[in-house]
Design an enzyme around this catalytic site. Structure first.
Site, PDB file in Angstrom:
ATOM      1  N   LYS A 208       0.875  -1.264  -0.007  1.00 37.08           N
ATOM      2  CA  LYS A 208       0.127  -0.056  -0.003  1.00 37.08           C
ATOM      3  C   LYS A 208       0.772   1.230  -0.128  1.00 37.08           C
ATOM      4  O   LYS A 208       2.176   1.180   0.491  1.00 37.08           O
ATOM      5  CB  LYS A 208      -1.043   0.094   1.162  1.00 37.08           C
ATOM      6  CG  LYS A 208      -0.327   0.173   2.677  1.00 37.08           C
ATOM      7  CD  LYS A 208       0.023   1.521   3.135  1.00 37.08           C
ATOM      8  CE  LYS A 208       1.015   1.763   4.323  1.00 37.08           C
ATOM      9  NZ  LYS A 208       1.428   3.079   4.483  1.00 37.08           N
TER      10      LYS A 208
ATOM     11  N   ASP B  85      -3.190  -1.685   9.191  1.00 39.10           N
ATOM     12  CA  ASP B  85      -3.174  -1.575   7.731  1.00 39.10           C
ATOM     13  C   ASP B  85      -3.822  -3.106   7.355  1.00 39.10           C
ATOM     14  O   ASP B  85      -4.249  -3.118   6.108  1.00 39.10           O
ATOM     15  CB  ASP B  85      -1.799  -1.435   7.340  1.00 39.10           C
ATOM     16  CG  ASP B  85      -1.309  -0.121   7.377  1.00 39.10           C
ATOM     17  OD1 ASP B  85      -2.004   0.775   7.818  1.00 39.10           O
ATOM     18  OD2 ASP B  85      -0.082   0.041   7.716  1.00 39.10           O
TER      19      ASP B  85
HETATM   20  P1  ATP Z   1       3.556   0.337   8.164  1.00 39.15           P
HETATM   21  O1  ATP Z   1       3.816   1.161   6.793  1.00 39.15           O
HETATM   22  O2  ATP Z   1       2.733  -0.730   8.411  1.00 39.15           O
HETATM   23  O3  ATP Z   1       4.240   0.946   9.501  1.00 39.15           O
HETATM   24  P2  ATP Z   1       6.341  -0.851   7.057  1.00 39.15           P
HETATM   25  O4  ATP Z   1       5.999  -1.137   5.633  1.00 39.15           O
HETATM   26  O5  ATP Z   1       7.244   0.510   7.427  1.00 39.15           O
HETATM   27  O6  ATP Z   1       5.229  -0.984   7.852  1.00 39.15           O
HETATM   28  P3  ATP Z   1       6.770  -3.584   7.711  1.00 39.15           P
HETATM   29  O7  ATP Z   1       7.771  -4.177   6.618  1.00 39.15           O
HETATM   30  O8  ATP Z   1       5.342  -3.930   7.628  1.00 39.15           O
HETATM   31  O9  ATP Z   1       7.341  -1.917   7.641  1.00 39.15           O
HETATM   32  O10 ATP Z   1       7.166  -4.148   8.794  1.00 39.15           O
HETATM   33  C1  ATP Z   1       7.664  -3.476  10.234  1.00 39.15           C
HETATM   34  C2  ATP Z   1       8.315  -4.199  11.047  1.00 39.15           C
HETATM   35  O11 ATP Z   1       7.353  -5.502  11.468  1.00 39.15           O
HETATM   36  C3  ATP Z   1       9.736  -5.119  10.641  1.00 39.15           C
HETATM   37  O12 ATP Z   1      10.969  -4.472  10.757  1.00 39.15           O
HETATM   38  C4  ATP Z   1       9.573  -6.367  11.447  1.00 39.15           C
HETATM   39  O13 ATP Z   1      10.264  -6.356  12.341  1.00 39.15           O
HETATM   40  C5  ATP Z   1       8.102  -6.534  11.868  1.00 39.15           C
HETATM   41  N1  ATP Z   1       7.395  -7.760  11.065  1.00 39.15           N
HETATM   42  C6  ATP Z   1       6.859  -8.798  11.527  1.00 39.15           C
HETATM   43  N2  ATP Z   1       6.487  -9.648  10.497  1.00 39.15           N
HETATM   44  C7  ATP Z   1       6.665  -9.099   9.423  1.00 39.15           C
HETATM   45  C8  ATP Z   1       6.659  -9.455   7.904  1.00 39.15           C
HETATM   46  N3  ATP Z   1       6.077 -10.803   7.532  1.00 39.15           N
HETATM   47  N4  ATP Z   1       7.424  -8.679   6.966  1.00 39.15           N
HETATM   48  C9  ATP Z   1       7.757  -7.595   7.484  1.00 39.15           C
HETATM   49  N5  ATP Z   1       7.829  -7.167   8.765  1.00 39.15           N
HETATM   50  C10 ATP Z   1       7.536  -7.687   9.708  1.00 39.15           C
END
Ligand code: ATP
Length: 315
Positions: A26, A153
């Site tokens: 997203k 989300d």
């Molecule tokens: P958001 O925008 O929802 O805050 P993001 O895109 O910045 O998230 P994500 O990759 O969704 O970041 O994940 C953030 C943290 O969540 C990662 O650093 C990790 O520690 C934890 N995490 C747990 N499970 C997962 C997964 N399946 N994929 C990615 N991160 C995960």
């Protein structure tokens, strides 16, 4: 003779597997963040948009719960009980009163901690895959309820498209606009940014401003979406977290500048960053902007993507 036990013809049955689910990343076309509340949360007013950067989750039958992965973040992302995939599988099993047995495999393309909600996307894919594998037959709304407990989300990533998110982002209502495809360039950064750290930085930056920043609504963006003109949409995009992401990662200003110089209509930080996204006029324009960003060497990779996309789906 009708059987007196087991599922009837119309009822869902456990699947032999494998069940493969594709789920999009997203971006936020609008991200309004309200002031920090006494309960430690911020109220959000956001317009989510699902784009064609996908993770794939495959669920097979098993006699325990296991997770393996390949692609983005392999070796970095923990595959234990902290992983959102395992947490989603366990939450669904508890809700469906079945044992949480499955062999799950993730093929990851969405960068870790990139502001693209990759973890939430994987959790949404897990809910869809395990619901089918275990024959639970739960509605998307029920799955969204299970998902909302794990991450704000997740309900959006079950539904996909373009949608308004309120509360912490978990209350989702689809935006019914005439079908239009928007063309994006996604500039993937080296390393992630922690979402809580970006919110803390926003609060710190806002501490100096009085009166407190109001929660901006997405009215301008909603009007722009209806006009189907990339220039109009570009002028309406906005992200309250952008100053905080730029403050923590000043190099992102170089990425935004390079995208502007490459001729993108507009660019902004995606969610909490550090991924930046750029709007292009059409597919060919997106290719040009991506090539120019790659040549400028300001990011790890620049890829094109289209939106909106459906949410997590069995393929
Ligand atoms: P958001 O925008 O929802 O805050 P993001 O895109 O910045 O998230 P994500 O990759 O969704 O970041 O994940 C953030 C943290 O969540 C990662 O650093 C990790 O520690 C934890 N995490 C747990 N499970 C997962 C997964 N399946 N994929 C990615 N991160 C995960």
């Amino acid at each position: 003779m009708t059987e007196a036990w087991g599922p009837g013809d119309d009822e869902p049955r456990p699947h032999r597997g494998p069940v493969k689910v594709r789920v999009p990343a997203k971006i936020n076309l609008h991200l309004g963040v309200g002031p920090l509340r006494p309960d430690g949360f911020h109220e959000l007013n956001t317009v989510y948009h699902a784009i064609s950067l996908f993770d794939e989750l495959t669920a097979r039958r098993g006699d325990t719960l296991t997770l393996t992965m390949e692609g983005e973040g392999t070796g970095e992302l923990e595959l234990d009980e902290s992983n959102l995939i395992i947490r989603a599988a366990r939450a669904l099993a508890a809700r469906g009163r079945v044992p949480a047995y499955a062999r799950l495999h993730l093929r990851k393309s969405i960068p870790l901690a990139g502001g693209l909600a990759g973890g939430s996307a994987d959790a949404a894919a897990t809910l869809i895959a395990c619901d089918m594998l275990w024959g639970l037959g739960m509605s998307r709304d029920d799955l969204a309820e299970v998902g909302a407990e794990l991450g704000s989300d997740i309900p959006f990533l079950l539904h996909g498209g373009t949608a308004l998110g309120t509360g912490h982002g978990e209350a989702v209502s689809p935006i019914l606009a005439r079908p239009t495809t928007w063309h994006w360039v996604v500039a993937i950064a080296d390393g992630g940014l922690s979402t809580p750290a970006v919110y803390r930085e926003l609060d710190r930056l806002r501490d100096d401003s009085w009166p407190p920043a109001p929660l901006g609504g997405p009215d301008r963006l909603m009007t722009a979406l209806r006009q189907r003109d990339p220039e109009v949409l570009g002028a309406a995009l906005g992200n309250d977290l952008q100053p905080a992401a730029l403050s923590l990662r000043p190099q992102l200003a170089e990425v935004l500048k390079a995208g502007h110089e490459a001729g993108a209509i507009t660019g902004l930080v995606s969610g909490s960053g550090p991924t930046c996204v750029f709007l292009a006029a059409d597919a060919a324009h997106a290719q040009e902007v991506a090539a120019a960003l790659t040549a400028a060497k300001v990011c790890r990779a620049a890829v094109t993507a289209r939106g909106p996309q459906p949410g997590a789906r069995v393929i």
